[in-house]
Design a protein around this motif. Structure first.
Motif, PDB file in Angstrom:
ATOM      1  N   ASP A  80       1.885 -32.113 -13.278  1.00 24.27           N
ATOM      2  CA  ASP A  80       2.858 -31.137 -12.806  1.00 24.27           C
ATOM      3  C   ASP A  80       3.704 -31.712 -11.673  1.00 24.27           C
ATOM      4  O   ASP A  80       4.897 -31.415 -11.556  1.00 24.27           O
ATOM      5  CB  ASP A  80       2.140 -29.877 -12.298  1.00 24.27           C
ATOM      6  CG  ASP A  80       1.380 -29.175 -13.401  1.00 24.27           C
ATOM      7  OD1 ASP A  80       2.017 -28.748 -14.380  1.00 24.27           O
ATOM      8  OD2 ASP A  80       0.141 -29.064 -13.285  1.00 24.27           O
ATOM      9  N   ARG A 130       8.243 -29.411 -18.066  1.00 21.85           N
ATOM     10  CA  ARG A 130       7.963 -29.014 -16.689  1.00 21.85           C
ATOM     11  C   ARG A 130       7.593 -30.262 -15.889  1.00 21.85           C
ATOM     12  O   ARG A 130       7.170 -31.272 -16.463  1.00 21.85           O
ATOM     13  CB  ARG A 130       6.833 -27.996 -16.602  1.00 21.85           C
ATOM     14  CG  ARG A 130       5.453 -28.562 -16.895  1.00 21.85           C
ATOM     15  CD  ARG A 130       4.360 -27.515 -16.754  1.00 21.85           C
ATOM     16  NE  ARG A 130       3.046 -28.111 -16.732  1.00 21.85           N
ATOM     17  CZ  ARG A 130       2.351 -28.469 -17.800  1.00 21.85           C
ATOM     18  NH1 ARG A 130       2.871 -28.312 -19.008  1.00 21.85           N
ATOM     19  NH2 ARG A 130       1.138 -28.991 -17.661  1.00 21.85           N
ATOM     20  N   PRO A 173      14.112 -28.768 -16.918  1.00 19.37           N
ATOM     21  CA  PRO A 173      13.258 -28.011 -16.002  1.00 19.37           C
ATOM     22  C   PRO A 173      12.596 -28.869 -14.918  1.00 19.37           C
ATOM     23  O   PRO A 173      11.879 -28.339 -14.067  1.00 19.37           O
ATOM     24  CB  PRO A 173      12.178 -27.415 -16.917  1.00 19.37           C
ATOM     25  CG  PRO A 173      12.602 -27.694 -18.315  1.00 19.37           C
ATOM     26  CD  PRO A 173      13.499 -28.882 -18.253  1.00 19.37           C
ATOM     27  N   GLU A 227       9.854 -21.617  -8.776  1.00 20.10           N
ATOM     28  CA  GLU A 227      10.410 -22.504  -9.802  1.00 20.10           C
ATOM     29  C   GLU A 227      11.934 -22.575  -9.763  1.00 20.10           C
ATOM     30  O   GLU A 227      12.532 -23.570 -10.159  1.00 20.10           O
ATOM     31  CB  GLU A 227       9.949 -22.058 -11.191  1.00 20.10           C
ATOM     32  CG  GLU A 227       8.532 -22.491 -11.539  1.00 20.10           C
ATOM     33  CD  GLU A 227       8.394 -24.006 -11.640  1.00 20.10           C
ATOM     34  OE1 GLU A 227       9.314 -24.658 -12.177  1.00 20.10           O
ATOM     35  OE2 GLU A 227       7.382 -24.533 -11.167  1.00 20.10           O
TER      36      GLU A 227
END
Length: 254
Positions: A80, A130, A173, A227
């Motif tokens: 991540d 992501r 993203p 986010e």
């Protein structure tokens, strides 16, 4: 509560890297501890109360970077956050007096090491839809100072790489941040002066520098921001530092 992040921290064996690993673990995140020194990583792993994985890695080795991520167990591969922290300064001399070894080591670690990390990490983040890449810059990314020109050039390059990465990732993203600290009291100066403790300690004498934990807090803030938020750059200095290179000392410290 959101799921724990899986975070890779390079240069995690000491200083800002170790503090960053501890800070993410304290938030409940899963942390991959990466650096050249396996035994120091093992010591850090034993100290951290959390979910960690040790990944010995020399960031200057491009193929090793690619291979190392492939060696991760399946449950650790979906990164991540990647904190590209490994870096160093060597010597404090006019630019023409830098040794070939010092120049190569600074550029290989501070610049090529970042590119190696991006090549290994970003494609997977794009595939997963992501991710967040956080580079550790410096006030030296914004200025130059006598004796530190090659180091400053490497940190200018890091900031350009991170800003350029954000442009290349436009519309995706994946987030990109740079955390750029000023004076931080770590092993940085001991490495720069090749173990000369007295010279290194003098850098931080009679003043109040940032701690590695201060920088780690900034990194964790960037990673855990909503986010919709991309912290492009977070520039932080100790209160005693102004204009990038002005440091208040002694009686001048309020």
């Amino acid at each position: 509560m959101s799921a724990p992040l899986t975070v890779l921290v390079t240069g995690a064996s000491a200083g800002i890297g170790a503090a960053t690993a501890r800070a993410f673990a304290a938030k409940g995140d899963r942390v991959i501890l990466s650096a050249r020194s396996a035994h120091r990583l093992r010591d850090l792993e034993a100290e951290i109360d959390g979910d960690t994985f040790v990944l010995p890695l020399d960031v200057t080795d491009a193929q090793a970077h690619l291979d190392a991520l492939g060696w991760l167990p399946a449950e650790w591969r979906d990164l991540d956050v990647a904190v590209l922290n490994a870096g160093l300064a060597l010597g404090l001399v006019p630019v023409w007096e830098n040794t070939v070894d010092h120049v190569d080591r600074m550029l290989d670690t501070n610049v090529k090491g970042v590119v190696n990390g991006l090549r290994a990490i970003v494609p997977g983040m794009l595939d997963r839809g992501r991710g967040h890449v956080i580079g550790i810059g410096s006030t030296a990314s914004h200025t130059v100072y006598p004796g530190g020109v090659v180091y400053c050039a490497s940190k200018h390059a890091l900031l350009a790489l991170m800003n350029g990465l954000k442009v290349d990732l436009h519309g995706t993203p994946v987030r990109v941040s740079t955390v750029s600290p000023g004076m931080v009291e770590t092993e940085f100066s001991r490495v720069r002066f090749e173990g000369d403790a007295a010279r290194a300690d003098a850098v931080y004498s009679d003043t109040v520098a940032l701690t590695a934990e201060d920088v780690a807090d900034a990194v964790v803030y960037c990673a855990h921001a909503p986010e919709r938020v991309n912290v492009q750059e977070l520039l932080l200095t100790p209160r005693v530092q102004s204009g990038y290179t002005m440091i208040a000392r002694g009686d001048d410290v309020p």
